[in-house]
Design a protein around this motif. Structure first.
Motif, PDB file in Angstrom:
ATOM      1  N   PRO A  46     -16.024   3.701  41.117  1.00 50.99           N
ATOM      2  CA  PRO A  46     -15.528   3.448  39.766  1.00 50.99           C
ATOM      3  C   PRO A  46     -16.589   3.758  38.710  1.00 50.99           C
ATOM      4  O   PRO A  46     -17.769   3.516  38.928  1.00 50.99           O
ATOM      5  CB  PRO A  46     -15.169   1.965  39.774  1.00 50.99           C
ATOM      6  CG  PRO A  46     -15.815   1.393  40.968  1.00 50.99           C
ATOM      7  CD  PRO A  46     -16.096   2.494  41.929  1.00 50.99           C
ATOM      8  N   ALA A  47     -16.141   4.288  37.586  1.00 47.62           N
ATOM      9  CA  ALA A  47     -17.062   4.709  36.532  1.00 47.62           C
ATOM     10  C   ALA A  47     -17.672   3.545  35.776  1.00 47.62           C
ATOM     11  O   ALA A  47     -18.683   3.717  35.089  1.00 47.62           O
ATOM     12  CB  ALA A  47     -16.332   5.635  35.559  1.00 47.62           C
ATOM     13  N   ASP A  48     -17.096   2.347  35.906  1.00 47.68           N
ATOM     14  CA  ASP A  48     -17.577   1.229  35.094  1.00 47.68           C
ATOM     15  C   ASP A  48     -17.780  -0.059  35.879  1.00 47.68           C
ATOM     16  O   ASP A  48     -17.864  -1.131  35.304  1.00 47.68           O
ATOM     17  CB  ASP A  48     -16.613   0.974  33.938  1.00 47.68           C
ATOM     18  CG  ASP A  48     -15.216   0.619  34.420  1.00 47.68           C
ATOM     19  OD1 ASP A  48     -14.938   0.739  35.629  1.00 47.68           O
ATOM     20  OD2 ASP A  48     -14.402   0.205  33.581  1.00 47.68           O
ATOM     21  N   GLU A  49     -17.876   0.027  37.208  1.00 46.04           N
ATOM     22  CA  GLU A  49     -18.076  -1.164  38.022  1.00 46.04           C
ATOM     23  C   GLU A  49     -19.166  -0.923  39.049  1.00 46.04           C
ATOM     24  O   GLU A  49     -19.268   0.143  39.633  1.00 46.04           O
ATOM     25  CB  GLU A  49     -16.783  -1.552  38.741  1.00 46.04           C
ATOM     26  CG  GLU A  49     -15.683  -1.996  37.814  1.00 46.04           C
ATOM     27  CD  GLU A  49     -14.437  -2.386  38.584  1.00 46.04           C
ATOM     28  OE1 GLU A  49     -14.576  -2.836  39.739  1.00 46.04           O
ATOM     29  OE2 GLU A  49     -13.348  -2.236  38.029  1.00 46.04           O
ATOM     30  N   TYR A  50     -19.957  -1.947  39.278  1.00 41.84           N
ATOM     31  CA  TYR A  50     -21.048  -1.922  40.246  1.00 41.84           C
ATOM     32  C   TYR A  50     -20.471  -2.002  41.661  1.00 41.84           C
ATOM     33  O   TYR A  50     -19.508  -2.702  41.898  1.00 41.84           O
ATOM     34  CB  TYR A  50     -21.955  -3.130  39.985  1.00 41.84           C
ATOM     35  CG  TYR A  50     -23.362  -2.993  40.495  1.00 41.84           C
ATOM     36  CD1 TYR A  50     -23.631  -3.036  41.850  1.00 41.84           C
ATOM     37  CD2 TYR A  50     -24.428  -2.839  39.628  1.00 41.84           C
ATOM     38  CE1 TYR A  50     -24.919  -2.936  42.322  1.00 41.84           C
ATOM     39  CE2 TYR A  50     -25.728  -2.743  40.094  1.00 41.84           C
ATOM     40  CZ  TYR A  50     -25.967  -2.791  41.432  1.00 41.84           C
ATOM     41  OH  TYR A  50     -27.250  -2.690  41.905  1.00 41.84           O
TER      42      TYR A  50
END
Length: 124
Positions: A46-50
């Motif tokens: 995902p581009a926005d989750e660790y």
């Protein structure tokens, strides 16, 4: 048992999937998330989750020997939420200790930091 600093625990199923990866039974890569402990690494991160990922990389050395190295990838995109970054960062070392056999750690904030040429260079 949960990590005292973050409250996250390494689920038994995660350890089982890791052992299957190490033994080359079922998986080549597993993706670890906070809500679901493991799943097959089949799509891009995902581009926005660790996330944590474990990748079993097979390669041939310059001496023409077949080798394998298990990579621990800590995916931490710059635009992920601060709380998520804090939780994953505080749990990373304990998580790695639970997965006996990790040989290389790779920290990535951008997909280019996980390209095959980067993995190959870290393996040699």
């Amino acid at each position: 048992m949960a990590n005292a600093a973050s409250g996250m625990a390494v689920h038994d199923d995660c350890n089982l999937r890791f052992l299957e990866l190490k033994a080359k039974w079922t998986y080549r890569c597993i993706l670890v998330t906070q809500l679901k402990d493991t799943r097959i690494f089949s799509a891009s991160l995902p581009a926005d989750e660790y996330r944590y990922a474990v990748y079993d990389f097979d390669f041939v050395t310059e001496e023409n020997c077949q080798k394998s190295m298990i990579f621990f990838i800590a995916w931490s995109p710059d635009n992920s939420r601060v709380r998520s970054k804090m939780i994953y960062a505080s749990s990373k070392d304990r998580f790695k200790r639970e997965l006996d056999g990790i040989q290389v750690e790779l920290q990535a904030t951008d997909p280019t930091e996980m390209y095959l040429n980067v993995i190959k260079s870290r393996a040699s």
